[in-house]
Motif scaffolding. Structure first.
Motif, PDB file in Angstrom:
ATOM      1  N   UNK A  23       1.191  -1.445   0.043  1.00  0.00           N
ATOM      2  CA  UNK A  23       0.042   0.515  -0.040  1.00  0.00           C
ATOM      3  C   UNK A  23       0.687   1.263   0.204  1.00  0.00           C
ATOM      4  N   UNK A  24       2.154   1.657   0.780  1.00  0.00           N
ATOM      5  CA  UNK A  24       2.747   2.196   1.002  1.00  0.00           C
ATOM      6  C   UNK A  24       3.581   2.576  -0.053  1.00  0.00           C
ATOM      7  N   UNK A  25       4.141   1.503  -1.660  1.00  0.00           N
ATOM      8  CA  UNK A  25       4.796   2.014  -2.363  1.00  0.00           C
ATOM      9  C   UNK A  25       3.558   2.136  -3.493  1.00  0.00           C
ATOM     10  N   UNK A  26       2.112   1.640  -3.716  1.00  0.00           N
ATOM     11  CA  UNK A  26       1.413   2.709  -4.114  1.00  0.00           C
ATOM     12  C   UNK A  26       0.733   3.928  -3.889  1.00  0.00           C
ATOM     13  N   UNK A  27       1.139   4.325  -3.051  1.00  0.00           N
ATOM     14  CA  UNK A  27       0.318   5.611  -2.490  1.00  0.00           C
ATOM     15  C   UNK A  27       1.511   6.017  -3.021  1.00  0.00           C
ATOM     16  N   UNK A  28       3.255   5.993  -3.478  1.00  0.00           N
ATOM     17  CA  UNK A  28       4.622   6.187  -3.782  1.00  0.00           C
ATOM     18  C   UNK A  28       3.946   6.338  -5.223  1.00  0.00           C
ATOM     19  N   UNK A  29       4.062   5.624  -6.210  1.00  0.00           N
ATOM     20  CA  UNK A  29       3.070   5.436  -7.446  1.00  0.00           C
ATOM     21  C   UNK A  29       1.832   6.546  -7.554  1.00  0.00           C
ATOM     22  N   UNK A  30       1.375   6.251  -6.946  1.00  0.00           N
ATOM     23  CA  UNK A  30      -0.082   7.257  -7.536  1.00  0.00           C
ATOM     24  C   UNK A  30       0.203   9.134  -7.089  1.00  0.00           C
ATOM     25  N   UNK A  31       1.090   9.565  -5.950  1.00  0.00           N
ATOM     26  CA  UNK A  31       1.512  10.223  -6.440  1.00  0.00           C
ATOM     27  C   UNK A  31       1.903  11.199  -7.317  1.00  0.00           C
ATOM     28  N   UNK A  32       2.426  10.032  -7.937  1.00  0.00           N
ATOM     29  CA  UNK A  32       2.769  10.357  -9.223  1.00  0.00           C
ATOM     30  C   UNK A  32       4.395  10.257  -9.330  1.00  0.00           C
ATOM     31  N   UNK A  33       5.354   9.069  -8.711  1.00  0.00           N
ATOM     32  CA  UNK A  33       6.518   8.806  -8.402  1.00  0.00           C
ATOM     33  C   UNK A  33       6.784   7.659  -9.125  1.00  0.00           C
ATOM     34  N   UNK A  34       8.086   8.056  -9.877  1.00  0.00           N
ATOM     35  CA  UNK A  34       8.427   6.494 -10.620  1.00  0.00           C
ATOM     36  C   UNK A  34       8.650   5.661 -10.560  1.00  0.00           C
ATOM     37  N   UNK A  35       8.368   4.585 -10.348  1.00  0.00           N
ATOM     38  CA  UNK A  35       8.773   3.540  -9.130  1.00  0.00           C
ATOM     39  C   UNK A  35       9.717   2.747  -9.941  1.00  0.00           C
TER      40      UNK A  35
END
Length: 305
Positions: free
Chosen positions: A238-250
Motif C-alpha cells: 500500500x505504501x508503494x502504491x501510494x508513492x506511485x499514485x502520488x506521481x513518483x516513478x517506481x
C-alpha cells in the motif's frame, strides 16, 4: 565509588556491538579528543559520557566491566523486511532514534494530520508548487504535472513532519533505508539510503509518507531495511502504491545507476533541515555531533561557522 575503565576496555566493549574504534573517534568523541587523553582515567570517563550520549547507550552498562553495553530503551518498533533485533540492527536503530530525538527537540512545528486520499495530497502539493511559479511556469506544470523531492519536502515540513537524511552507519552494521519515529507528538522521517539521486530519495520519502497517511504508524517507530517493490507485506504494498499514485516513478527506486539529472538529494534534504533547526537550542556537543553526521555544509548553509 567512581568506576575505573580504560579506553581500550571501552573500545573492546563497543566492538562487541560492531562499532569499531575508528568510528568512535570520528563520530562519537568530540573533535578535541586525542590519544593522550586516552591514557587519563578522568578523561576516559568523560569520553564515555560523550559516547553514550551520542550513540544512545546506557552509560552505566558502558562503564561496568562485568556488563555488556546496552542501548537505552527504544520505543515500540515495527520492523519491516528481514530486520530482527540483533546487534547489527540495534546499532542503526539506536543512531537514528537519537537523531530523531535531537531533530524533534531542535525544530518547532505542529503536526497536522494528512489525508489518506493520495489524490488529495497530490492536488495540495501541485497547487502549492504552481503558486510558487511565475505564470509561464504554471502553464508548463499544468501540461506535465510532476512531484519531485523539493515539492515533497515542502509538503512534509508544512504539515509538521521533520525530514532528514542520515546514512553514516558504522561498517558491518545493517543500514536502514527509511524510518518513521514519533517524538513530541509529531513524526520524524529519516531516510538512510546511500543514494544521492533525488528521484530515488523522493520515492522513499513518498513511501514513508504513505505509511503515515494510511495510518500504519501512529506512535513508536517503524524501521525498514529496504523499500521492496515486490514485498508481499500488505502495508508495504500500500505504501508503494501510494508513492506511485502520488506521481513518483517506481523505476527510480529500482534503477541501479543514479540519474545525472537529479544529483545531491542528500544535501537537498539536509539543507531543508538546516534552515528549520533552532541551533541555539543545542549544547556544544550536540551541535558538533549534528555537524559531523549530517555534514558541515548543513551549518554553513545557514551562516553558522
Amino acid at each position: 565509588m567512581t568506576p575505573t575503565i580504560s579506553m581500550s576496555d571501552l573500545y573492546h566493549k563497543l566492538s562487541q556491538l560492531g562499532i569499531e574504534p575508528n568510528y568512535i573517534r570520528e563520530c562519537a568523541l568530540p573533535s578535541w579528543w586525542n590519544e593522550e587523553l586516552e591514557t587519563k582515567p578522568v578523561a576516559v570517563l568523560e569520553g564515555a559520557g560523550y559516547i553514550a550520549k551520542r550513540l544512545g547507550l546506557d552509560l552505566k552498562s558502558l562503564l561496568a566491566k562485568d556488563e555488556p553495553p546496552r542501548f537505552k530503551p527504544q520505543p515500540h518498533t515495527k520492523f519491516k523486511q528481514h530486520l530482527s533485533p540483533n546487534h547489527r540492527t540495534l546499532v542503526a536503530h539506536s543512531l537514528v532514534h537519537r537523531l530523531a530525538e535531537m531533530v524533534a527537540y531542535g525544530t518547532e512545528a505542529t503536526f497536522t494530520n494528512i489525508p489518506a486520499d493520495v489524490n488529495q495530497i497530490r492536488s495540495q502539493i501541485l497547487t502549492k508548487s504552481e503558486e510558487a511559479l511565475p505564470w509561464n511556469g504554471r502553464v508548463s506544470l499544468t501540461l506535465s504535472p510532476q512531484i519531485d523531492l523539493t515539492a515533497l519536502l515542502d509538503y512534509c515540513w508544512q504539515q509538521g513532519i521533520a525530514v532528514l537524511h542520515f546514512s553514516h552507519f558504522p561498517p558491518h552494521t545493517r543500514p536502514i533505508e527509511g524510518t518513521i519515529q514519533w517524538h513530541r507528538n509529531r513524526p520524524v522521517i529519516i531516510i538512510g539510503a546511500h543514494h544521492q539521486d533525488s528521484a530515488k530519495l523522493a520515492f522513499i520519502l513518498a513511501h514513508e509518507l504513505g505509511h503515515l497517511a494510511l495510518g500504519h504508524l501512529t506512535e513508536g517507530m517503524l524501521v525498514e531495511e529496504n523499500i521492496d517493490l515486490d514485498s508481499p507485506d500488505e502495508a508495504e504494498y500500500c505504501a508503494n502504491q501510494f508513492a506511485i499514485n502520488l506521481g513518483l516513478d517506481k523505476s527510480d527506486i529500482s534503477a541501479k545507476e543514479p540519474s545525472c539529472l537529479h544529483p545531491n538529494g542528500q544535501q537537498i534534504i539536509n539543507k531543508y533541515l538546516a534552515d528549520r533547526l533552532d541551533w541555539d537550542r543545542f549544547d556544544d556537543d550536540s551541535y558538533e555531533y549534528l555537524e559531523k553526521v549530517l555534514g558541515v555544509e548543513l551549518c554553513q548553509s545557514v551562516g553558522i561557522v
